[in-house]
Design an enzyme around this catalytic site. Structure first.
Site, mmCIF file in Angstrom:
data_model
loop_
_atom_site.group_PDB
_atom_site.id
_atom_site.type_symbol
_atom_site.label_atom_id
_atom_site.label_comp_id
_atom_site.label_asym_id
_atom_site.label_seq_id
_atom_site.Cartn_x
_atom_site.Cartn_y
_atom_site.Cartn_z
ATOM 1 N N ALA A 208 0.843 -1.197 0.000
ATOM 2 C CA ALA A 208 0.000 0.000 0.000
ATOM 3 C C ALA A 208 0.878 1.247 0.000
ATOM 4 O O ALA A 208 2.097 1.136 -0.083
ATOM 5 C CB ALA A 208 -0.896 -0.018 1.232
ATOM 6 N N ASN A 209 0.284 2.412 0.058
ATOM 7 C CA ASN A 209 1.071 3.646 0.210
ATOM 8 C C ASN A 209 0.359 4.588 1.167
ATOM 9 O O ASN A 209 -0.709 4.280 1.679
ATOM 10 C CB ASN A 209 1.344 4.283 -1.154
ATOM 11 N N ARG A 210 0.967 5.725 1.424
ATOM 12 C CA ARG A 210 0.486 6.596 2.505
ATOM 13 C C ARG A 210 -0.644 7.534 2.108
ATOM 14 O O ARG A 210 -1.059 8.377 2.898
ATOM 15 C CB ARG A 210 1.645 7.438 3.035
ATOM 16 N N SER A 211 -1.157 7.451 0.902
ATOM 17 C CA SER A 211 -2.213 8.380 0.483
ATOM 18 C C SER A 211 -3.482 8.188 1.326
ATOM 19 O O SER A 211 -3.928 7.055 1.526
ATOM 20 C CB SER A 211 -2.533 8.154 -0.992
ATOM 21 N N ALA A 274 -3.100 7.790 -5.646
ATOM 22 C CA ALA A 274 -1.702 7.355 -5.666
ATOM 23 C C ALA A 274 -1.724 5.894 -6.116
ATOM 24 O O ALA A 274 -1.975 4.988 -5.319
ATOM 25 C CB ALA A 274 -1.090 7.489 -4.289
#
Ligand code: CTP
Length: 400
Positions: A208-211, A274
């Protein structure tokens, strides 16, 4: 700047259990820069004390048609000076009185003495909301141009569940913004993507990512408030902005399918999501066990959704990308603008304090082909969304 800034909004509170929510609505209107003039009916004061509303509003609550210390000739003065009247909650009785112009108290006098737009936010039990008299009264008010913010379904006073619960303070404030704000995107269709994609490693783990999705939601909310018909393709579950349709997805592939299904006939596409650039080639359909040792996760590139949209962009469509950078902000964003054939790219330096992922504020640079970069200093994500939508509206006007 919010369209509510400096506007004089009369907040009429009538006697239902949802009157306590008027406190939150009042606070949000004041936060948006409005001058809130509160009026309570006698019945409303059984549910919340006027002191609370007076403390949060821009001036003391008015309750009296006679002996009114705040306003001389109150039955016309309050309504004449208003830019907008919001009645929340509106009981069946208040709605019926308004329909027939039965001006028995200060609120009803104000409603019929005004030329300002009026938003009525009904709240009552399901049986009452569905009663033919209420249905008929609401339909008549609608025909007269009164804006109705429909109640939601949910838990009601006494534990009943059904339609009739007052709409959320966000939707009511959004309706006020819609009524007082510009409608420069009426008839425009828009897709906005928001949040970070999640690419599965196995049945429980993801890359995953931090968005947080907050900036994309703010863009969708602002566009809908200005009349656009907005589909939000989202990986997160934040409160749905009023007037926006949400399509929930998780992976880059699902996001691509959801967007491409409607892209050719859409006027504006804003890729605020993102999207993962890489995903595991194989996702195990069960949970990988620790005792089997560290798995070797082989990655492959995901399709670049935005670049694909740029290649197939129909005549007149406005394509907007985001660029989250940590260095060489303008140069990197400029290269994405050209490579992906965009009309606008919104670049932010995610290494700066209070900017980008998960924050409620953002600071961005707007880049258009052949134009000088425009910097938007640190502001709320909604204010940044307003600047983005202003630019999109300008590009659209130039194309049509
Ligand atoms: N984007 C996309 N599909 C992808 C990756 C990105 O549609 N697979 C979109 C994003 O939503 C964003 C824009 O492209 O609007 C910029 O994304 P970014 O990943 O920063 O661009 P890249 O070209 O991948 O550049 P970088 O080298 O920084 O990874």
């Amino acid at each position: 700047m919010s369209p509510l800034q400096g506007k004089r909004i009369v907040l009429g509170v009538t006697g239902g259990i949802a009157a306590y929510k008027a406190i939150e609505i009042c606070r949000r209107l004041v936060d948006a820069g409005a001058h809130v003039v509160p009026i309570m009916t006698d019945a409303a004061q059984h549910f919340v004390g006027p002191t609370t509303l007076s403390a949060l509003a821009s001036e003391p609550v008015q309750t009296e048609l006679w002996n009114n210390a705040t306003t001389p000739i109150p039955h016309t003065k309050v309504g004449q000076g208003a830019d907008l009247i919001v009645v929340a909650p509106a009981t069946a009785k208040a709605i019926a009185a308004y329909r027939i112009g039965y001006s028995h108290d200060l609120l009803q006098n104000t409603l019929i003495a005004t030329r300002a737009p009026v938003i009525v936010c009904p709240a009552m039990h399901t049986e009452m909301w569905e009663h033919p008299s209420v249905v008929d009264n609401i339909s008549t008010l609608r025909e007269r141009g009164v804006h109705i913010v429909e109640p939601e379904s949910g838990r009601l006073a006494g534990g009943d569940v059904g339609a009739g619960r007052l709409a959320s303070p966000e939707s009511i404030v959004a309706a006020a913004e819609r009524v007082l704000g510009p409608s420069d995107l009426l008839g425009v269709s828009m897709i906005v993507s928001a949040g970070g994609t999640r690419e599965p490693i196995d049945s429980v783990r993801v890359i995953a990512n931090r968005s947080s999705g907050k900036q994309g939601y703010a863009v969708a909310a602002e566009a809908a408030a200005r009349g656009a018909s907005v589909t939000l393709v989202s990986t997160v579950s934040l409160p749905v902005p009023a007037g926006v349709t949400v399509v929930s997805v998780e992976t880059a592939a699902q996001m691509q399918a959801a967007i491409e299904a409607h892209a050719p006939s859409t006027d504006v596409i804003v890729m605020a999501a993102a999207v993962a650039d890489f995903r595991p080639v194989h996702a195990a359909d069960h949970k990988l066990k620790k005792h089997d040792g560290a798995p070797e996760v082989v990655l492959e590139a995901t399709p670049d959704i935005l670049a694909g949209l740029g290649e197939r962009k129909p005549e007149g469509q406005v394509l907007v990308g985001f660029a989250a950078e940590t260095n060489d902000l303008v140069a990197n964003a400029q290269s994405k603008l050209e490579r992906k054939r965009l009309d606008l790219i919104v670049a932010n330096d995610v290494s700066a304090p209070d900017v980008g992922f998960a924050h409620d504020t953002n600071a961005v640079t707007l880049l258009r082909p052949g134009a000088k970069p425009v910097e938007i200093d640190l502001a709320s994500k909604r204010d940044v969304a307003r600047a983005v939508i202003d630019t999109i509206a300008e590009i659209q006007t130039g194309k049509n």
